[in-house]
Design an enzyme around this catalytic site. Structure first.
Site, mmCIF file in Angstrom:
data_model
loop_
_atom_site.group_PDB
_atom_site.id
_atom_site.type_symbol
_atom_site.label_atom_id
_atom_site.label_comp_id
_atom_site.label_asym_id
_atom_site.label_seq_id
_atom_site.Cartn_x
_atom_site.Cartn_y
_atom_site.Cartn_z
ATOM 1 N N GLU A 7 0.843 -1.193 0.000
ATOM 2 C CA GLU A 7 0.000 0.000 0.000
ATOM 3 C C GLU A 7 0.884 1.250 0.000
ATOM 4 O OE1 GLU A 7 -2.784 0.346 3.237
ATOM 5 O OE2 GLU A 7 -3.731 2.101 2.347
ATOM 6 N N GLU B 199 -4.998 -2.471 13.017
ATOM 7 C CA GLU B 199 -4.747 -3.353 11.860
ATOM 8 C C GLU B 199 -5.752 -4.499 11.853
ATOM 9 O OE1 GLU B 199 -2.949 -1.855 9.875
ATOM 10 O OE2 GLU B 199 -1.958 -0.541 11.310
ATOM 11 N N GLU C 252 -2.023 -3.723 7.240
ATOM 12 C CA GLU C 252 -3.105 -4.684 7.483
ATOM 13 C C GLU C 252 -3.245 -5.783 6.429
ATOM 14 O OE1 GLU C 252 -3.563 -1.383 6.557
ATOM 15 O OE2 GLU C 252 -5.290 -1.162 5.226
ATOM 16 N N GLY D 47 3.815 2.605 10.834
ATOM 17 C CA GLY D 47 3.580 1.791 12.025
ATOM 18 C C GLY D 47 3.335 0.318 11.715
ATOM 19 N N ALA D 48 2.397 0.071 10.791
ATOM 20 C CA ALA D 48 2.023 -1.307 10.520
ATOM 21 C C ALA D 48 1.170 -1.365 9.262
ATOM 22 C CB ALA D 48 1.221 -1.866 11.692
ATOM 23 N N GLU E 118 -9.623 4.401 6.435
ATOM 24 C CA GLU E 118 -8.746 4.875 7.513
ATOM 25 C C GLU E 118 -9.501 5.680 8.574
ATOM 26 O OE1 GLU E 118 -6.173 3.490 8.033
ATOM 27 O OE2 GLU E 118 -5.451 2.757 6.102
HETATM 28 N N1 B3K Z 1 -2.795 1.135 5.719
HETATM 29 C C1 B3K Z 1 -1.476 1.315 6.275
HETATM 30 C C2 B3K Z 1 -0.794 2.548 5.807
HETATM 31 C C3 B3K Z 1 -0.122 2.410 4.499
HETATM 32 C C4 B3K Z 1 0.717 3.631 4.208
HETATM 33 C C5 B3K Z 1 1.263 3.652 2.836
HETATM 34 N N2 B3K Z 1 2.178 4.744 2.614
HETATM 35 C C6 B3K Z 1 -1.492 1.307 7.769
HETATM 36 C C7 B3K Z 1 -2.768 1.621 8.409
HETATM 37 O O1 B3K Z 1 -3.319 2.685 8.307
HETATM 38 O O2 B3K Z 1 -3.298 0.744 9.033
HETATM 39 ZN ZN ZN Z 2 -5.234 2.068 8.868
#
Ligand code: B3K
Ligand code: ZN
Length: 866
Positions: free
Chosen positions: A124, A301, A267, A264-265, A323
């Site tokens: 992502e 996540e 999913e 951070g993480a 998000e």
């Molecule tokens: N969906 C990912 C973030 C991806 C960032 C890409 N640059 C983490 C989150 O929001 O859970």
């Molecule tokens: Zn997220």
């Protein structure tokens, strides 16, 4: 400014994919710099007459293209640095591509890369195109099968999404492992991990009686630090069943912790990849704040499995669909498990310190942006946190029951699909029967509304009339603004502090929908009111409480959150006067109110710690135009010293009562530690009762990282020699422990000393520093830029130069990290003109860099044009 950069993509230009996919079979031959990827995908025509398929692909060498088993010659397709295009296509076909990629030299950490010897992926938003040729967009969903072929003695764990269905030893001695993911997904949720880990295993019994296997993979030797993340995962699974009626869908859930990670993480379906900072914790190495953040990120996540994975985004402009909603869900998870008020205070801090600043910057955008150059630049506090505030407003307008009915309808309609924010609001509207047409403007309008309040009490008619006005100023991205639907929660109190039960209740929500609106209440005597309770909308409130109102309301308030909010108002009023040079003296009310709060034994200690914390530099900056930032820094310091001068004895008593006992991890001990730390820092700053002399002793006696860090921070603002001694001791004890040393780098970076520049220079040669590891760069340079306000905002510009040089270097290593780090430099519009000029010249210099990434280009070009 170089001109060859990517141009913007627009939401209004969205077109459905002309070809869709069914099964996607990926085979990886993991072999360092020459890793081979074979991709066999079944395509079918989805739009009549379509005859051109454009696949995204970057940073790879295409070796072979086969259509329905026939190898194509180079003249039968077009290839560029970014695409592979095929024409003259049948109704349905199988396309195979073979390419070579280089995970070893992938320092951007997008696509497939190596983190400390382990292969891992980050797709992502648009990283999948660095792995293989594919339509890299979230509305193309396929059923993925992944074969991983590697040397099992080096990579005992070969992981991908879904369920592991086969493992065999090949004649070459290599191992082939096969994973099948039964759920269709977009390629941004694809993941692969190969490495040598320790595994913490557990299981969860779902409410329908399925036993789900849980596996947490960590670097060898770190099992002792994985338990809290596992407990958090189980708590999240149980919570989502109870609160949202959502159950996990696969038989296995895996989390892998890696040291090199851009955020951070992530999913990925069934195989989350985490920054080790967001997984690993024990009392010796992690603070209470780390524990809470792990709980929230593991939850976040996990919650994406439904809000994001089962129902995903049609296009990246809709990012807040998953998000904003998932942040709202993780916030509620933390609030249901811990203190609602303290969690809310932290959420509001993020809005006031970061999101309001983003709205006022050249990067302002609505929670659903209209135009994007580099998608990675839009994983922002606006899309995430303001997005969550918009969901929170919906929740408060609908109420929990209707909101949950809306969620159920959303899943009923859209499970397995890629949809839009409008689809989500439609579900909420249809389930509740409410008209949400005006509410939808929150998705398309950027900027922070200012709500001004005035009141009039009519003695004769015995009525109170409140007049509310809303105004959203033009932002850099959008000039015209319309009135929004703003729910303003308000509570009334008689002047003796008793709640005033007006018609409609002592607490009410005023639904402000027009530019100006009056609300009249029958009311036998004048009352005070406490506004924007719970931060019921992401707005700035313009109402000047009198000292008399505040000193009545703060003790009277029945909401812990509102007590804190009103105390902030009291501090801010005088801090602003001081910055403007208008302060004669602080009013006695500040000390009186605080003394009473310190004496109130029923008050949550964690709340008291928040109340004792004066408003941050960044939140104060919002109140000014063209201000000398050093004046804000000085005003905060003098208020803190004044507080200790006035209430030092009470504070000292509270601090003593909060003295550490044997470590336990539970809510009341977390609260006690936070009060001990917050009061220690205040006392140390004014060296009350020579407390600075005892810091060394406290440090040696501390049995956990939370207290140790509080002591180091206290030393940092009181005695430089003690600070240095303790920091040397810390370095000796923890050198080589990557996550712990990040705390040490951050403490160094935040020191307000003229030696900071030589210190940071030296620290880059410390064995634990590494330019390729985003955590290290953020600990040293990110913390300097974000929190060392005095040195970052020096009038000679050295602070700005230090950060811009680091960005220059990072541009070549990791564009995403570089672009995140530039935020404090592009948010210069509140600063005095001298500093604006200094920053702009750094931005000019960066804009001329050879090989400027599109990430930096987008932010710098907007800033220079603003
Ligand atoms: N969906 C990912 C973030 C991806 C960032 C890409 N640059 C983490 C989150 O929001 O859970
Ligand atoms: Zn997220």
């Amino acid at each position: 400014m170089k001109t060859e950069h990517a141009s913007a993509q627009y939401l209004k230009d969205y077109k459905k994919p002309e070809f869709l996919v069914q099964n996607v079979v990926l085979t990886f031959y993991l072999d360092g710099e020459n890793t081979k990827v074979i991709n066999t995908t079944e395509y079918y025509r989805a739009e009549a007459g379509a005859n051109k398929l454009v696949l995204n692909g970057e940073h790879q060498q295409l070796e072979r293209v086969e259509l329905d088993g026939r190898q194509l010659t180079a003249s039968e397709y077009q290839i560029t640095n970014e695409t592979l295009t095929l024409t003259d296509l049948p109704e349905q076909f199988v396309l195979t591509t073979e390419s070579l990629i280089d995970p070893v030299n992938n320092t951007a950490l997008e696509g497939l890369y190596l983190s400390g010897g382990a292969y891992c992926t980050q797709c992502e938003a648009q990283g999948f195109r660095r792995i293989t040729y594919f339509q890299d967009r979230p509305d193309v969903l396929g059923a993925f099968t992944t074969h991983i072929i590697a040397d099992k003695s080096m990579y005992p764990h070969l992981l991908s999404n879904g369920n592991k269905v086969a493992e065999e030893t090949l004649p070459s001695g290599l191992t082939k492992v096969t994973w099948v993911d039964p759920f269709k997904k977009p390629c941004y949720l694809f993941a692969l991990v190969a490495g040598d880990f320790d595994v913490l295993q557990d299981s969860f019994n779902s409410r329908s009686g399925r036993n789900i296997q849980l596996e947490l993979f960590v670097d060898k030797g770190n099992l002792g630090r994985a338990e809290h993340a596992m407990a958090s995962l189980k708590a999240a699974m149980a919570w989502d069943e109870q609160r949202f009626s959502l159950e996990y869908d696969l038989d296995i859930y895996m989390i892998v912790a890696v040291d090199f990670f851009n955020m951070g993480a992530m999913e990925n379906k069934g195989l989350n990849v985490f920054n080790s900072k967001c997984v690993l914790a024990d009392r010796e190495s992690a603070t209470d704040a780390d524990y809470l953040s792990i709980e929230s990120i593991v939850g976040h996540e996990y919650f994406h499995n439904w809000t994001g994975n089962r129902v995903t985004c049609r296009d990246w402009f809709q990012l807040s669909l998953k998000e904003g909603l998932t942040v709202f869900r993780d916030q509620e998870f933390s609030m249901d498990l811990g203190s609602r008020a303290v969690n809310r205070i932290q959420q509001v801090r993020i809005m006031r310190e970061h999101q309001f600043a983003e709205d006022a910057s050249p990067m302002s955008h609505p929670i659903r942006p209209d135009a994007v150059i580099e998608m990675n630049n839009f994983y922002t506090v606006t899309v995430y946190d303001k997005g969550a505030e918009v969901i929170r407003m919906l929740h408060s307008i609908l109420g929990e029951d209707k909101f949950q009915q809306g969620m159920a309808l959303y899943f009923e309609r859209f499970d397995g699909q890629a949809v839009t924010c409008d689809d989500f609001v439609d579900a909420m509207q249809d389930a509740s029967g409410l008209d949400l047409s005006q509410f939808r403007l929150w998705y398309s309008q950027s900027g922070t509304p200012v709500v001004s309040v005035s009141s009039e009490y009519n003695q004769v008619a015995q009525t109170l009339t409140l007049t509310l006005q809303q105004m959203t100023h033009a932002t850099f991205d959008q000039v015209d603004k319309a009135p929004l639907h703003i729910p303003v929660k308000i509570a009334f109190y008689y002047q003796d502090g008793q709640p005033a039960e007006l018609t409609g209740g002592a607490e009410q929500v005023l639904n402000l929908t027009q530019a100006e609106q009056s609300f009249t209440f029958a009311c036998k005597q004048p009352v005070y009111f406490s506004l924007l309770r719970d931060f019921s909308a992401p707005v700035k409130l313009n109402y000047q409480y009198s000292d008399a109102e505040l000193s009545c309301l703060i003790p009277a308030e029945t909401s812990d959150y509102a007590k804190w909010e009103l105390m902030q108002n009291l501090y801010i009023k005088y801090l602003c006067q001081d910055v403007k040079g208008e302060l004669t003296e602080y009013p006695v009310e500040i000390a009186q109110v605080l003394r009473a709060l310190l004496a109130d034994e029923s008050l949550d200690k964690a709340l008291l710690a928040e109340i004792l914390t004066v408003p941050s530099f960044s939140s104060l900056l919002e109140y000014f135009e063209q201000v000398n930032p050093q004046k804000i820094i000085r005003a905060r310091q003098s208020l803190q010293v004044y507080l200790v001068d006035q209430i030092g004895d009470s504070l000292y008593r509270v601090w003593q009562q909060a003295t550490p006992t044997d470590y336990q991890y539970n809510a009341s001990e977390i609260a006690r530690r936070s009060l001990w730390g917050a009061s220690l820092k205040l006392l140390a700053m004014a060296n009350y009762a020579d407390i600075g002399e005892q810091l060394g002793e406290f440090y040696q006696g501390a049995d956990n990282m939370t207290d140790r860090l509080s002591i180091l921070q206290a030393a940092g603002v009181s005695d430089k020699n003690v600070f240095k001694q303790l920091m040397d001791d810390f370095d000796q004890s923890w050198r080589g422990d990557s996550l712990v040393m990040d705390k040490w780098f951050a403490l160094q970076a935040k020191q307000d000393t003229d030696e900071i520049f030589t210190n940071i220079e030296k620290l880059q040669s410390h064995p634990d520093f590494n330019w390729n590891n985003p955590n290290k760069v953020r600990a040293l340079f990110g913390q300097f830029a974000m929190f060392n306000h005095a040195q970052f905002h020096r009038s000679d510009g050295r602070g700005y130069q230090l950060v811009s040089r680091a960005i220059e270097k990072l541009n070549a290593i990791n564009p995403q990290v570089a672009a995140r780090m530039i935020t404090p430099l592009i948010q210069y519009h509140k600063l005095d003109l001298g500093r604006q000029t200094l920053i702009k010249s750094e931005l000019q210099r960066l804009s001329a860099l050879d090989g400027l990434s599109s990430d930096l280009y987008e932010k710098i070009s907007k800033s220079l044009a603003s």
